[in-house]
Design an enzyme around this catalytic site. Structure first.
Site, PDB file in Angstrom:
ATOM      1  N   LYS A 154       0.848  -1.206   0.000  1.00 23.97           N
ATOM      2  CA  LYS A 154       0.000   0.000   0.000  1.00 23.97           C
ATOM      3  C   LYS A 154       0.877   1.247   0.000  1.00 23.97           C
ATOM      4  CE  LYS A 154      -2.399  -0.939   3.806  1.00 23.97           C
ATOM      5  NZ  LYS A 154      -2.019  -2.316   4.160  1.00 23.97           N
ATOM      6  N   CYS A 189     -11.767   3.689  16.734  1.00 26.35           N
ATOM      7  CA  CYS A 189     -10.715   2.669  16.623  1.00 26.35           C
ATOM      8  C   CYS A 189      -9.837   2.519  17.867  1.00 26.35           C
ATOM      9  CB  CYS A 189      -9.857   2.878  15.384  1.00 26.35           C
ATOM     10  SG  CYS A 189      -8.809   4.321  15.398  1.00 26.35           S
ATOM     11  N   MET A 190      -9.544   3.617  18.586  1.00 19.92           N
ATOM     12  CA  MET A 190      -8.587   3.444  19.680  1.00 19.92           C
ATOM     13  C   MET A 190      -9.067   3.996  21.018  1.00 19.92           C
ATOM     14  SD  MET A 190      -8.252   6.628  19.042  1.00 19.92           S
ATOM     15  CE  MET A 190      -7.602   7.186  20.568  1.00 19.92           C
ATOM     16  N   MET A 240      -8.046  -3.686  16.977  1.00 19.47           N
ATOM     17  CA  MET A 240      -9.494  -3.474  17.087  1.00 19.47           C
ATOM     18  C   MET A 240     -10.258  -4.649  17.696  1.00 19.47           C
ATOM     19  SD  MET A 240      -9.200  -0.620  16.321  1.00 19.47           S
ATOM     20  CE  MET A 240      -7.678   0.062  15.752  1.00 19.47           C
ATOM     21  N   GLY A 263      -4.632   2.289  14.154  1.00 16.96           N
ATOM     22  CA  GLY A 263      -5.047   2.069  12.769  1.00 16.96           C
ATOM     23  C   GLY A 263      -4.735   3.210  11.836  1.00 16.96           C
ATOM     24  N   GLN A 264      -4.687   4.434  12.361  1.00 16.62           N
ATOM     25  CA  GLN A 264      -4.522   5.595  11.484  1.00 16.62           C
ATOM     26  C   GLN A 264      -3.183   6.284  11.748  1.00 16.62           C
ATOM     27  OE1 GLN A 264      -8.430   7.776  10.606  1.00 16.62           O
ATOM     28  NE2 GLN A 264      -8.613   7.188  12.738  1.00 16.62           N
TER      29      GLN A 264
END
Ligand code: SF4
Length: 749
Positions: free
Chosen positions: A77, A166-167, A335, A372-373
């Protein structure tokens, strides 16, 4: 290991081959480039450093930064990032909805309309009638400007962001256990760990470069053990020495049972417990070790195995490996642990294992939440851009913190409202109820990513709700619902700071000018501030101006990175906070004497959990409690969602890369062969998955990755919305939704 080395190399080779198909010059071919600009990957919270190759004002390639933590490696990616800049879906000019259609407008028309609608709502209904919904993908400076503009300027705490999805439970876990947010360890710990406990984390697909580092550690130190706790036999589980598959939502019983074994078998560190640990129940840290032992008595491995549907001896093995004296143990999670109505509790239970064994704060021993980000940690968590937070560990509800921020922001006392605003799902419920009239959504895609999304898509379509979306891509499942779309500059087209999972702050330099008429979010927000008559609060000309102000805001907090000047960040390949002075090298391990500048040199122990008043971390007694909606007679299967290696989040970027789409085109429903046989379906057939909230049709993939009675769906596909089905029940502490578990029925379509 249940995968041979050959199999592993084959899959790695397949990934490289896919990279070669991209048509992008490999770094070696890129020698004629005008310049290489230092930057960071746009995707996951691993935060890989890279260089952007620019020729004739265009990005032609990227290559990994060898001097950064990723040692020059990038996953596919990251390697394909240049394609997103020229995607046919780039949003290149402002748009305003007229007669139901989004039509091209000038910046002045669009911004005048946004400012007028916000002003009108504030005048008519008060500041809490408007809201800002941000993102862990925004740059720190952008998020900071938005937070200041809304909380101190408009005077509303209606500021939240997608990190809540997410967190938030990881934050809740750190804060309740240690008194402060963010991991205390660093990626380098991977190279020292003897045991990895991966809980609810498909590291191989979600954080591939960290997974690769785990594999390298395992190859170098063959005695290394990998324990995977996950209902699915994911690609991560395939390298596990022990994979415990369990019924979704029952890992609280397993983690308590591991603690039971550690205590029973004397695999604990009594000295560490005596010096650094306190015990608690509910919200009070007033229990004793004896109370804790009594609590654990109900979680024998046999009892936990019965609850979880796994083997008792596997729980015993996991505990013995984790607790073996003289070995370094590292836990990692994402997650699977966080997106739960008991997410904070589950986080607490992982911390418990480290605290009772004393395996914390030494190389290779750390509880490590993966993000995640790319900037969920830096911009949103640390920057305080959630509805209950103020920057750098301060709380909305704390009067002293509000006063301090009012002084730092130069606004009159009493400006900041004392009541926390709504969390993400609650914010969209307020939109649904007509209480929030205008929402500004920046760099995120709630029209696809919210749980029970059908409900909130309807809310955003209310006639009396004005929706502004600042986005680099169009259409998305959110811009299609917008009244105004503001074209935002993308990665490589603007400058700012990201903070990745290990407290590493890194500067992304601007490599090329913004595409079309797009503008950096920072500029758009300052423009909005001026049009709202609040320009004095956001007088910034450049992101560096914002960063210089941020350095004054973090000073004196336990985040203190005021030694990270812009110039230093330009030179460095990331620095881990705290770094309170220009000559401080950054902090690999927090709370550790000799490493963390906030632990006094004369502190009598090697560690000081200074986040809590008594400098002790809390071992919480958290009983097993199941998910909000377990399968029942009407909806008999478990439903869960997650990522695949090729795509990222809602796919607005990765689904514009032809190689990534070619490798994984559409979301499929992964089903266990026994479930598929019962239903009479095979790979490629279609099934309709329905919950109490909605239904969607997916192609089936029959695979033993999935546990029996569990259907797993990829989350990235904008044409097959997995979140029409998920539940919007929240963890009462973190307000994070239980994306990971609900009951569904599956019918042949
Ligand atoms: S692991 Fe994450 S940060 Fe690193 S290249 Fe891949 S997507 Fe980007």
């Amino acid at each position: 290991m249940s995968i041979s080395r050959r199999e592993f190399l084959e899959s790695a080779a397949a990934a490289s081959a896919l990279a070669a198909l991209s048509g992008l010059p490999r770094p070696a071919q890129a020698a004629g480039g005008e310049k290489w600009v230092k930057s960071v990957c746009r995707y996951c919270g691993t935060g890989c450093g890279l260089y952007i190759g620019v020729r004739d004002g265009k990005v032609f390639a990227v290559k990994g930064d060898k001097e950064n933590h990723n040692q020059g490696f990038l996953c596919l990616k990251g390697f394909l990032l240049p394609q997103i800049l020229t995607a046919p879906t780039r949003c290149l000019y402002p748009m305003i909805r007229k007669d139901g259609k989004l039509v091209r407008a000038t910046w002045d028309e669009a911004m005048s309309l946004v400012a007028a609608r916000f002003k009108e709502a504030i005048e008519k209904y008060g500041p809490d009638s408007v809201a800002f919904y941000g993102s862990g993908q925004g740059l720190t400076e952008e998020t900071y400007v938005a937070n200041k503009l809304f909380k101190a300027g408009i005077r509303t705490n209606n500021v939240d962001g997608n990190p809540r999805l997410c967190m938030a439970s990881a934050v809740g876990g750190y804060v309740t256990t240690y008194g402060k947010d963010e991991p205390m360890g660093c990626y380098e710990d991977i190279d020292h760990a003897d045991v990895f406990l991966l809980v609810g984390s498909n590291t191989a697909e979600c954080h591939p470069i960290l997974f690769q580092r785990i594999v390298r550690r395992k190859e170098k130190a063959p005695g290394t053990k990998v324990i995977v706790l996950d209902p699915r036999r994911t690609p991560t589980a395939r390298i596990a020495d022990l994979h415990i598959s369990f019924k979704p939502g029952t890992d609280l019983a397993i983690l308590n049972a591991m603690a039971y074994v550690l205590v029973q078998e004397g695999l604990i560190d009594e000295e560490f417990i005596k010096n650094h640990v306190t015990f608690g129940e509910g919200t009070e840290a007033n229990k004793s070790f004896e109370d804790y032992k009594a609590f654990l008595a109900q979680y024998t491995p046999e009892k936990a195995a019965e609850i979880a549907g796994c083997k008792a001896e596997d729980i015993v093995t996991a505990a013995r490996w984790f607790g073996e004296k003289g070995k370094a143990s590292m836990s990692m999670w994402t997650m699977g642990l966080n997106q739960r109505t008991k997410g904070v509790w589950a986080n607490n239970l992982v911390h418990n294992l480290h605290l009772i064994t004393g395996k914390i704060g030494t190389p290779g021993s750390t509880p490590f939440s993966l993000t995640g980000q790319p900037n969920a940690c830096g911009g949103v968590r640390d920057g305080g851009a959630l509805s209950h937070l103020l920057p750098y560990g301060r709380l909305i509800a704390n009067e002293a913190h509000r006063k301090e921020m009012e002084k730092l922001w130069g606004v009159p006392e009493g400006t900041l409202k004392p009541k926390p605003g709504p969390s993400t799902v609650e914010m969209f419920q307020k939109i649904e109820a007509g209480e929030i009239k205008c929402v500004y959504i920046m760099c995120t895609n709630p029209g696809q990513s919210l749980p029970n999304v059908g409900r909130y898509r309807k809310a955003l379509q209310r006639e009396d709700v004005f929706v502004v979306v600042a986005e680099a891509f169009h259409p998305t499942r959110t811009t299609e619902l917008a009244d105004v779309v503001l074209p935002a500059a993308a990665w490589a087209e603007k400058e700012g700071v990201y903070g990745c999972s290990e407290r590493r702050y890194q500067l992304l330099e601007q490599a090329i000018p913004p595409s079309g008429e797009s503008r950096p979010d920072f500029e758009i927000l300052c423009d909005l501030g001026r049009r709202l008559g609040l320009g004095h609060l956001v007088p910034f000309k450049t992101p560096t101006d914002v960063w210089n102000e941020i350095l004054t805001i973090c000073k004196g907090t336990v985040y203190d990175f005021s030694g990270m000047t812009r110039e230093r960040l330009r030179q460095a390949h990331g620095i881990l906070w705290p770094a309170p002075t220009a000559d401080h090298p950054g902090t690999k391990r927090r709370y550790v004497k000799g490493e963390d500048p906030f632990v006094p040199a004369d502190w009598p122990h090697r560690i000081k959990f200074y986040g809590r008043p008594d400098s002790r971390a809390v071992v919480w007694m958290r009983p097993f409690k199941g998910p909000e909606e377990a399968p029942d007679a009407d909806y008999p299967m478990y439903y869960t969602t997650g990522r695949v290696i090729e795509h990222w989040h809602t796919g607005t970027m990765t689904r514009t890369c032809k190689e990534l789409v070619h490798a994984n085109a559409e979301a499929v429903a992964e089903m266990h062969p026994a479930d598929a046989a019962k239903l009479g379906v095979k790979t490629g057939d279609k099934v309709k998955i329905s919950s109490r909230r909605g239904s969607e049709v997916f192609k089936v993939k029959v695979t033993d990755t999935s546990r029996e009675n569990l259907v797993f769906v990829h989350m990235h596909d904008d044409q097959h919305l997995c979140n029409l089905i998920t539940i919007d029940a929240l963890d009462p502490i973190s307000k994070q939704p239980e994306f990971k578990i609900c009951g569904v029925k599956v019918d042949k379509a």
